[in-house]
Design a protein around this motif. Sequence first.
Motif, PDB file in Angstrom:
ATOM      1  N   MET A   1     -12.349  -5.954  -1.139  1.00  0.00           N
ATOM      2  CA  MET A   1     -11.422  -6.147  -2.232  1.00  0.00           C
ATOM      3  C   MET A   1     -10.023  -5.822  -1.730  1.00  0.00           C
ATOM      4  O   MET A   1      -9.847  -4.892  -0.953  1.00  0.00           O
ATOM      5  N   LYS A   2      -9.061  -6.577  -2.172  1.00  0.00           N
ATOM      6  CA  LYS A   2      -7.678  -6.329  -1.775  1.00  0.00           C
ATOM      7  C   LYS A   2      -7.157  -5.091  -2.496  1.00  0.00           C
ATOM      8  O   LYS A   2      -7.495  -4.815  -3.644  1.00  0.00           O
ATOM      9  N   THR A  37      -7.565   9.288  -4.743  1.00  0.00           N
ATOM     10  CA  THR A  37      -6.658   8.741  -3.735  1.00  0.00           C
ATOM     11  C   THR A  37      -7.130   7.363  -3.304  1.00  0.00           C
ATOM     12  O   THR A  37      -8.322   7.093  -3.264  1.00  0.00           O
ATOM     13  N   ILE A  38      -6.161   6.507  -2.976  1.00  0.00           N
ATOM     14  CA  ILE A  38      -6.443   5.160  -2.504  1.00  0.00           C
ATOM     15  C   ILE A  38      -5.820   5.019  -1.122  1.00  0.00           C
ATOM     16  O   ILE A  38      -4.618   5.234  -0.953  1.00  0.00           O
ATOM     17  N   PRO A  39      -6.633   4.693  -0.112  1.00  0.00           N
ATOM     18  CA  PRO A  39      -6.090   4.552   1.234  1.00  0.00           C
ATOM     19  C   PRO A  39      -5.137   3.359   1.330  1.00  0.00           C
ATOM     20  O   PRO A  39      -5.254   2.401   0.568  1.00  0.00           O
ATOM     21  N   ARG A  40      -4.189   3.432   2.238  1.00  0.00           N
ATOM     22  CA  ARG A  40      -3.237   2.342   2.426  1.00  0.00           C
ATOM     23  C   ARG A  40      -3.748   1.363   3.475  1.00  0.00           C
ATOM     24  O   ARG A  40      -3.256   1.324   4.595  1.00  0.00           O
ATOM     25  N   HIS A  41      -4.750   0.577   3.080  1.00  0.00           N
ATOM     26  CA  HIS A  41      -5.279  -0.499   3.916  1.00  0.00           C
ATOM     27  C   HIS A  41      -5.192  -1.772   3.088  1.00  0.00           C
ATOM     28  O   HIS A  41      -5.288  -1.723   1.869  1.00  0.00           O
ATOM     29  N   GLU A  43      -7.428  -4.164   2.941  1.00  0.00           N
ATOM     30  CA  GLU A  43      -8.751  -4.366   2.351  1.00  0.00           C
ATOM     31  C   GLU A  43      -9.407  -3.010   2.095  1.00  0.00           C
ATOM     32  O   GLU A  43      -9.340  -2.123   2.933  1.00  0.00           O
ATOM     33  N   ILE A  44     -10.042  -2.894   0.941  1.00  0.00           N
ATOM     34  CA  ILE A  44     -10.773  -1.671   0.603  1.00  0.00           C
ATOM     35  C   ILE A  44     -12.221  -2.073   0.361  1.00  0.00           C
ATOM     36  O   ILE A  44     -12.491  -3.013  -0.393  1.00  0.00           O
ATOM     37  N   ASP A  45     -13.128  -1.382   1.014  1.00  0.00           N
ATOM     38  CA  ASP A  45     -14.556  -1.653   0.882  1.00  0.00           C
ATOM     39  C   ASP A  45     -14.956  -1.565  -0.587  1.00  0.00           C
ATOM     40  O   ASP A  45     -14.490  -0.694  -1.320  1.00  0.00           O
ATOM     41  N   LYS A  46     -15.837  -2.474  -1.037  1.00  0.00           N
ATOM     42  CA  LYS A  46     -16.184  -2.487  -2.459  1.00  0.00           C
ATOM     43  C   LYS A  46     -16.923  -1.229  -2.896  1.00  0.00           C
ATOM     44  O   LYS A  46     -16.791  -0.804  -4.032  1.00  0.00           O
ATOM     45  N   ASN A  47     -17.668  -0.590  -1.986  1.00  0.00           N
ATOM     46  CA  ASN A  47     -18.314   0.680  -2.342  1.00  0.00           C
ATOM     47  C   ASN A  47     -17.278   1.776  -2.558  1.00  0.00           C
ATOM     48  O   ASN A  47     -17.433   2.616  -3.445  1.00  0.00           O
ATOM     49  N   LEU A  48     -16.225   1.767  -1.747  1.00  0.00           N
ATOM     50  CA  LEU A  48     -15.143   2.736  -1.919  1.00  0.00           C
ATOM     51  C   LEU A  48     -14.397   2.460  -3.219  1.00  0.00           C
ATOM     52  O   LEU A  48     -14.041   3.394  -3.949  1.00  0.00           O
ATOM     53  N   LYS A  54     -15.144   5.412 -10.279  1.00  0.00           N
ATOM     54  CA  LYS A  54     -16.015   6.457 -10.827  1.00  0.00           C
ATOM     55  C   LYS A  54     -15.282   7.796 -10.871  1.00  0.00           C
ATOM     56  O   LYS A  54     -15.379   8.529 -11.859  1.00  0.00           O
ATOM     57  N   ASP A  55     -14.534   8.110  -9.812  1.00  0.00           N
ATOM     58  CA  ASP A  55     -13.769   9.357  -9.769  1.00  0.00           C
ATOM     59  C   ASP A  55     -12.731   9.418 -10.895  1.00  0.00           C
ATOM     60  O   ASP A  55     -12.454  10.486 -11.418  1.00  0.00           O
ATOM     61  N   LEU A  56     -12.164   8.258 -11.252  1.00  0.00           N
ATOM     62  CA  LEU A  56     -11.136   8.213 -12.295  1.00  0.00           C
ATOM     63  C   LEU A  56     -11.731   8.021 -13.687  1.00  0.00           C
ATOM     64  O   LEU A  56     -11.003   8.044 -14.680  1.00  0.00           O
TER      65      LEU A  56
END
Length: 61
Positions: A1-2, A37-41, A43-48, A54-56
């Motif tokens: 996911m972007k 937190t959201i990493p600055r990549h 693409e973000i893995d859909k599991n992440l 879920k955390d939010l």
Amino acid sequence: MKRKDLIRHLEKNGCEFLREGGNHTVYVNRMEKKVSTIPRHREIDKNLAKRICKDLGISKP
């Protein structure tokens, strides 16, 4: 996911930008009193992405 699609989903569901960290962006859900937190990549893995939602305490993208 972007990354931008995930951020759009978070903001649509009531989360707000809190601050920029060293390698991450921090978002908060003030209604649920949760932070993630959201990493600055590009693409973000859909599991992440599911884990961040879920955390939010919001629905999965």
